[in-house]
Design a protein around this motif. Structure first.
Motif: not given
Lengths: 342, 342
Positions: B111, B115, B146, B149, B153, B284, B324
């Motif tokens: 990962l 993430i 989640n 995230q 993405m 991810g 990120l």
């Protein structure tokens, strides 16, 4: 009298429903003066005026269910549900606020013994005809027991209302293999597999594409996934219809082709016409409540009335009660409530 | 080399991909003798033989991810992913077992910092063009973090790969009002609303019909609902195509109409052709992994290769890492791993 084109759409819908089933008795709940003025515009209803219960109070589309529960007394929706609760009517049909209809129906009609949560069920066009899916949004989260109860109610619905002899039930999942999905769907599947001598066949898991394929007669899911599946299907159908219109307007040749094939395209439109599948049934209550799409027209609303009348005609409530008792899913009798059988 | 029509479909797909992008370098992993015999059937590949890594071992479609993890060493899928992990390749493209691809990619590529879960993203045809939805099935249950995230993405993906300037992101729900849905979607929406100065716009909640309507560029959801929405849309599209075929074969007039409008119908078919949208991206991870539909053909597989190549070309991985870090969602640097940049 809710709905985007209400009250005109409601009156015209009632007119169509009465043309199809002249033996129906309709009670209209809303602003009497307004209803009367609209009734005069139709031939049939002008002659045989339906009963009208007057109220100017209405639940707004944006009202939360909690507000409807606290402040809904005297509103057209509450009065209509009360008619079913007091055995003055067999079914309530509304194109208004879905959350309010669910909350008020549950409060007034109460849950059937053996059922922990009501579910919204709806028809889907499929390659094989039509199937029924539930829940379409009444319960955001469900446990395995809820899904089992939805399965029982769903199969009784298609047996009584659609006349299927031995319907096939599937649970919506992300794969058909036994280990797929969450604990909830796996436990529900295990329980249904253990049930023997039932008047339906448990197929196992189905996936999203099995809904329009018609792999099973009853698709069981929680209200979150069910609502998303229903609306994704509606949106996809709408998208393809637009692509088809675009394509036929693209060249002179395809315009001529369209003119020749117009009846074919019309036939296609009819098969996927959302009005045909209008009327979502609230199952699990001691009374019949049907939710019409707010954006439907008179034809769609007449179909919703037809679904409600069919549930009464084929004694859906009595059948559910019988089967729940026979399968040992029943709760103590004192929690039950007499069902309208007029 | 997985997929229903593999390995022929893979070789033909590679051929099409190389015709489109002659600068691509392809490494084929599988049974060398078999691959060589197939390569000889195509003009382009016969002349410029791609590199082949030989193995007869393959992960079966029915193998569980846990089995693939334990016993996958030396299999074609594992070897292909290892190539990316060892910087010998930039992307892995597979039409094989989805669960195994997810599990092995996660294990080998690991990962990305910041993430917690990988997500599968895919393209959707819409009224406005195309949009991207994630997760399509990697995570059955998700929490709010989640979904946030996935949003980050997803918007980077459409900015880099589709070239959108300021994409619009929505969270899939059962209604658009703030109080709708479960805690997870409400918390994720609240977090996204608090994020200011971001290179995307957070729209709020969207419903199932907003996916094909193209209301937003990125639809974010958990893998359960996403998988169901994707497959329901595919199934509905297939259902309507069949209804259309039925309608056109119904009368002589509509058959003639069809002949004249054939190009229009072909155009419609092309717009909803699932091969066009083939290639689901695993986002991810510290590497590019693209999953092709197992049932696709050479054209669909070539599209999946194209998606993977675009992710590399537009530096998707580097962009995700940058954003990120800038947004404070990063984890300690020692957990990171150098990305293939060859």
């Amino acid at each position: 009298m809710g709905g985007d084109q209400a009250p005109e759409m409601i009156i015209q819908g009632v007119d169509i429903a009465l043309e199809r089933s002249p033996d129906l008795k309709i009670i209209l709940v809303g602003d009497k003066a307004l209803i009367l003025s609209l009734l005069k515009t139709t031939k049939r209803l002008k002659k045989h005026l339906p009963e009208i219960i007057h109220t100017k109070k209405a639940i707004a589309d944006e009202d939360k269910p909690s507000v409807a529960l606290r402040q809904g007394q005297g509103s057209s929706m509450r009065l209509a549900i009360d008619l079913v609760g007091n055995d003055k009517a067999d079914c309530v049909v509304s194109a208004g606020n879905t959350g309010a209809l669910m909350a008020l129906s549950k409060k007034v009609l109460r849950l059937m013994p053996g059922i922990d949560r009501p579910a919204i069920a709806g028809f889907f066009p499929t390659k094989r005809g039509e199937s029924v899916m539930l829940d379409l949004g009444a319960n955001i989260a469900c446990d395995a027991k809820n899904l089992v109860q939805f399965s029982i109610m769903g199969q009784i619905f298609v047996r009584t209302v659609l006349g299927l002899k031995r319907p096939v039930v599937g649970i919506l999942n992300v794969g058909i293999e036994g280990q797929k999905g969450n604990t909830c769907v796996r436990e529900a599947a295990a329980t249904l597999q253990r049930m023997t001598n039932m008047p339906f066949e448990f197929y196992g898991f189905v996936e999203g594409d099995d809904i329009p394929a018609g792999t099973v007669d009853v698709v069981v899911t929680d209200g979150f996934s069910g609502n998303i599946a229903l609306k994704t299907a509606e949106g996809t159908s709408e998208l393809i219809s637009q692509f088809l219109r675009d394509a036929f307007h693209n060249s002179l040749l395809s315009k001529i082709g369209y003119l020749l094939a117009r009846s074919a395209v019309g036939q296609l439109r009819q098969r996927i016409d959302p009005r045909r599948y209008n009327g979502a049934m609230v199952l699990g209550l001691n009374g019949i409540a049907v939710k019409s799409h707010g954006s439907t027209d008179a034809l769609g609303f007449a179909n919703a009335i037809g679904v409600a009348a069919d549930m009464k005609r084929y004694r859906f409530l009595e059948k559910v009660r019988e089967e729940l008792t026979n399968n040992g899913l029943d709760l103590p009798a004192e929690q039950s409530k007499v069902v309208a059988t007029a």
